[in-house]
Design a protein around this motif. Structure first.
Motif, PDB file in Angstrom:
ATOM      1  N   GLN A 286       6.975   6.397  -6.926  1.00 16.32           N
ATOM      2  CA  GLN A 286       8.425   6.207  -7.000  1.00 16.32           C
ATOM      3  C   GLN A 286       8.841   4.745  -7.042  1.00 16.32           C
ATOM      4  O   GLN A 286       9.942   4.413  -7.471  1.00 16.32           O
ATOM      5  CB  GLN A 286       9.096   6.894  -5.806  1.00 16.32           C
ATOM      6  CG  GLN A 286       8.713   6.288  -4.445  1.00 16.32           C
ATOM      7  CD  GLN A 286       9.148   7.164  -3.293  1.00 16.32           C
ATOM      8  OE1 GLN A 286       9.004   8.374  -3.353  1.00 16.32           O
ATOM      9  NE2 GLN A 286       9.670   6.560  -2.239  1.00 16.32           N
ATOM     10  N   LEU A 287       7.957   3.846  -6.585  1.00 12.42           N
ATOM     11  CA  LEU A 287       8.274   2.420  -6.598  1.00 12.42           C
ATOM     12  C   LEU A 287       7.238   1.671  -7.432  1.00 12.42           C
ATOM     13  O   LEU A 287       6.034   1.846  -7.238  1.00 12.42           O
ATOM     14  CB  LEU A 287       8.273   1.859  -5.173  1.00 12.42           C
ATOM     15  CG  LEU A 287       9.374   2.356  -4.223  1.00 12.42           C
ATOM     16  CD1 LEU A 287       9.136   1.817  -2.829  1.00 12.42           C
ATOM     17  CD2 LEU A 287      10.741   1.936  -4.726  1.00 12.42           C
TER      18      LEU A 287
ATOM     19  N   LYS B  62       0.859  -1.177   0.000  1.00 12.13           N
ATOM     20  CA  LYS B  62       0.000   0.000   0.000  1.00 12.13           C
ATOM     21  C   LYS B  62       0.899   1.232   0.000  1.00 12.13           C
ATOM     22  O   LYS B  62       1.757   1.378   0.862  1.00 12.13           O
ATOM     23  CB  LYS B  62      -0.880   0.008   1.254  1.00 12.13           C
ATOM     24  CG  LYS B  62      -1.790   1.225   1.384  1.00 12.13           C
ATOM     25  CD  LYS B  62      -2.952   1.167   0.426  1.00 12.13           C
ATOM     26  CE  LYS B  62      -3.926   2.300   0.679  1.00 12.13           C
ATOM     27  NZ  LYS B  62      -5.089   2.261  -0.253  1.00 12.13           N
ATOM     28  N   GLN B  63       0.727   2.111  -1.004  1.00 13.70           N
ATOM     29  CA  GLN B  63       1.566   3.299  -1.114  1.00 13.70           C
ATOM     30  C   GLN B  63       0.740   4.563  -0.921  1.00 13.70           C
ATOM     31  O   GLN B  63      -0.349   4.695  -1.477  1.00 13.70           O
ATOM     32  CB  GLN B  63       2.260   3.343  -2.478  1.00 13.70           C
ATOM     33  CG  GLN B  63       3.174   2.151  -2.744  1.00 13.70           C
ATOM     34  CD  GLN B  63       4.074   2.370  -3.951  1.00 13.70           C
ATOM     35  OE1 GLN B  63       4.868   3.297  -3.988  1.00 13.70           O
ATOM     36  NE2 GLN B  63       3.950   1.492  -4.940  1.00 13.70           N
TER      37      GLN B  63
ATOM     38  N   THR C 133       8.641   8.654   1.906  1.00 10.75           N
ATOM     39  CA  THR C 133       9.960   8.065   1.624  1.00 10.75           C
ATOM     40  C   THR C 133      10.302   6.911   2.556  1.00 10.75           C
ATOM     41  O   THR C 133      11.438   6.431   2.546  1.00 10.75           O
ATOM     42  CB  THR C 133      11.058   9.139   1.753  1.00 10.75           C
ATOM     43  OG1 THR C 133      11.074   9.634   3.108  1.00 10.75           O
ATOM     44  CG2 THR C 133      10.809  10.285   0.798  1.00 10.75           C
ATOM     45  N   LEU C 134       9.331   6.456   3.359  1.00  6.49           N
ATOM     46  CA  LEU C 134       9.587   5.400   4.335  1.00  6.49           C
ATOM     47  C   LEU C 134       8.669   4.215   4.112  1.00  6.49           C
ATOM     48  O   LEU C 134       7.566   4.359   3.566  1.00  6.49           O
ATOM     49  CB  LEU C 134       9.404   5.932   5.760  1.00  6.49           C
ATOM     50  CG  LEU C 134      10.362   7.042   6.195  1.00  6.49           C
ATOM     51  CD1 LEU C 134       9.950   7.600   7.552  1.00  6.49           C
ATOM     52  CD2 LEU C 134      11.805   6.538   6.238  1.00  6.49           C
ATOM     53  N   CYS C 135       9.118   3.047   4.554  1.00  2.00           N
ATOM     54  CA  CYS C 135       8.322   1.828   4.425  1.00  2.00           C
ATOM     55  C   CYS C 135       8.186   1.157   5.783  1.00  2.00           C
ATOM     56  O   CYS C 135       9.189   0.848   6.434  1.00  2.00           O
ATOM     57  CB  CYS C 135       8.972   0.868   3.437  1.00  2.00           C
ATOM     58  SG  CYS C 135       8.118  -0.730   3.294  1.00  2.00           S
TER      59      CYS C 135
ATOM     60  N   GLU D 290       7.124  -4.804  -9.387  1.00  2.00           N
ATOM     61  CA  GLU D 290       8.556  -5.071  -9.247  1.00  2.00           C
ATOM     62  C   GLU D 290       8.936  -5.229  -7.776  1.00  2.00           C
ATOM     63  O   GLU D 290       9.750  -6.084  -7.420  1.00  2.00           O
ATOM     64  CB  GLU D 290       9.353  -3.926  -9.871  1.00  2.00           C
ATOM     65  CG  GLU D 290      10.863  -4.175  -9.899  1.00  2.00           C
ATOM     66  CD  GLU D 290      11.630  -3.025 -10.526  1.00  2.00           C
ATOM     67  OE1 GLU D 290      12.873  -3.054 -10.468  1.00  2.00           O
ATOM     68  OE2 GLU D 290      10.984  -2.095 -11.057  1.00  2.00           O
ATOM     69  N   LEU D 291       8.307  -4.418  -6.922  1.00  2.00           N
ATOM     70  CA  LEU D 291       8.594  -4.506  -5.493  1.00  2.00           C
ATOM     71  C   LEU D 291       8.113  -5.838  -4.922  1.00  2.00           C
ATOM     72  O   LEU D 291       8.836  -6.504  -4.170  1.00  2.00           O
ATOM     73  CB  LEU D 291       7.929  -3.348  -4.750  1.00  2.00           C
ATOM     74  CG  LEU D 291       8.123  -3.304  -3.231  1.00  2.00           C
ATOM     75  CD1 LEU D 291       9.601  -3.241  -2.876  1.00  2.00           C
ATOM     76  CD2 LEU D 291       7.377  -2.116  -2.636  1.00  2.00           C
TER      77      LEU D 291
END
Length: 274
Positions: free
Chosen positions: A200-201, A193-194, A239-241, A205-206
């Protein structure tokens, strides 16, 4: 004109002007790499009541898991404080409402609050134990069905939102979980979930790169999206996961308290609404 009465120059070193002051005040409550805790999602603009509710629920579960280690009320500071920054307002709310076992890490994202555990005050349950206990009670008895909390997830680690950081962090987290390394993982899933990432990702692919990291640990495991024995949920914020690893993704309906509560209400024999 003379210089008498002239306004002093604004300097960076003073730390007392505009945005720099707000940043210095709120810096310690921002979500950052290396943190862990409980991630709460709620409706937009319901962060403050969700925070109150989360602390009450988590405190009750904490005491049930570790009797005799109840939190004490944090003393309020004297006098009201004027807060114009929404992030500071929520931080102030957390200071007044949370007990000393919990601190808020601001995600700077509407509808999302992160609670960190303060391990310095004494024994603390694991973050997955807390989330599972809440979901188990909601699934069985509706005991912790919540008005404001939509979803609750354990965050074992926070890392940079990048292809270089996420797969190795996932691998490290999973390798540290005793239940995951005890031969109980035969299926897995990866959920992403973004929020506020500007794409940006690449999601596919992720997922593929994280799946490859999991196959290194569990070569015979198969993918099962609906009811995996291990699910890696990646909550990416700016910018964090937030890396969340759970073992009852299907049984606890994606760790949604609302879905669990609705299932209890709809179950045969459930008491009818008055």
């Amino acid at each position: 004109h003379g210089k008498t009465g002239a306004m002093p120059k604004r300097t960076r070193s003073s730390g007392g002007w505009g945005r720099s002051q707000r940043h210095q005040t709120s810096k310690d409550t921002d979500l950052d790499v290396g943190m862990s805790g409980i991630l709460i999602t709620c409706d937009t603009h319901a962060e403050k009541p969700a925070l109150r509710e989360s602390v009450n629920v988590l405190t009750a579960v904490w005491e049930s898991l570790l009797p005799g280690h109840a939190d004490e009320e944090a003393p309020e500071k004297d006098g009201p404080q004027k807060l114009d920054d929404p992030a500071l307002e929520i931080a102030r709310e957390s200071e007044l409402l949370t007990r000393k076992h919990f601190f808020v890490a601001q995600t700077k994202c509407s509808g999302m609050v992160m609670l960190r555990l303060n391990h310095a005050v004494g024994p603390a349950p694991g973050v997955m134990s807390l989330a599972n206990a809440i979901c188990a009670s909601a699934a069985e008895m509706g005991e912790f069905s919540a008005r404001y909390i939509a979803r609750i997830l354990p965050v074992q680690a926070v890392c940079k939102a990048s292809f270089a950081a996420i797969p190795p962090t996932v691998k490290e987290v999973v390798s540290s979980l005793e239940w995951a390394t005890a031969g109980r993982v035969d299926t897995f899933a990866v959920q992403v979930k973004q929020r506020h990432t500007q794409g940006q990702l690449g999601r596919d692919e992720l997922i593929s790169s994280v799946a490859d990291a999991l196959w290194e640990l569990f070569p015979k495991a198969k993918v099962n999206i609906g009811d995996p024995s291990l699910c890696v949920c990646l909550e990416i914020v700016r910018t964090l996961c937030c890396v969340c690893v759970v073992d009852k993704w299907g049984a606890y309906k994606r760790y949604s308290l609302r879905a669990l509560s609705a299932a209890v209400t709809a179950a045969p024999g459930a008491p009818a609404a008055v």
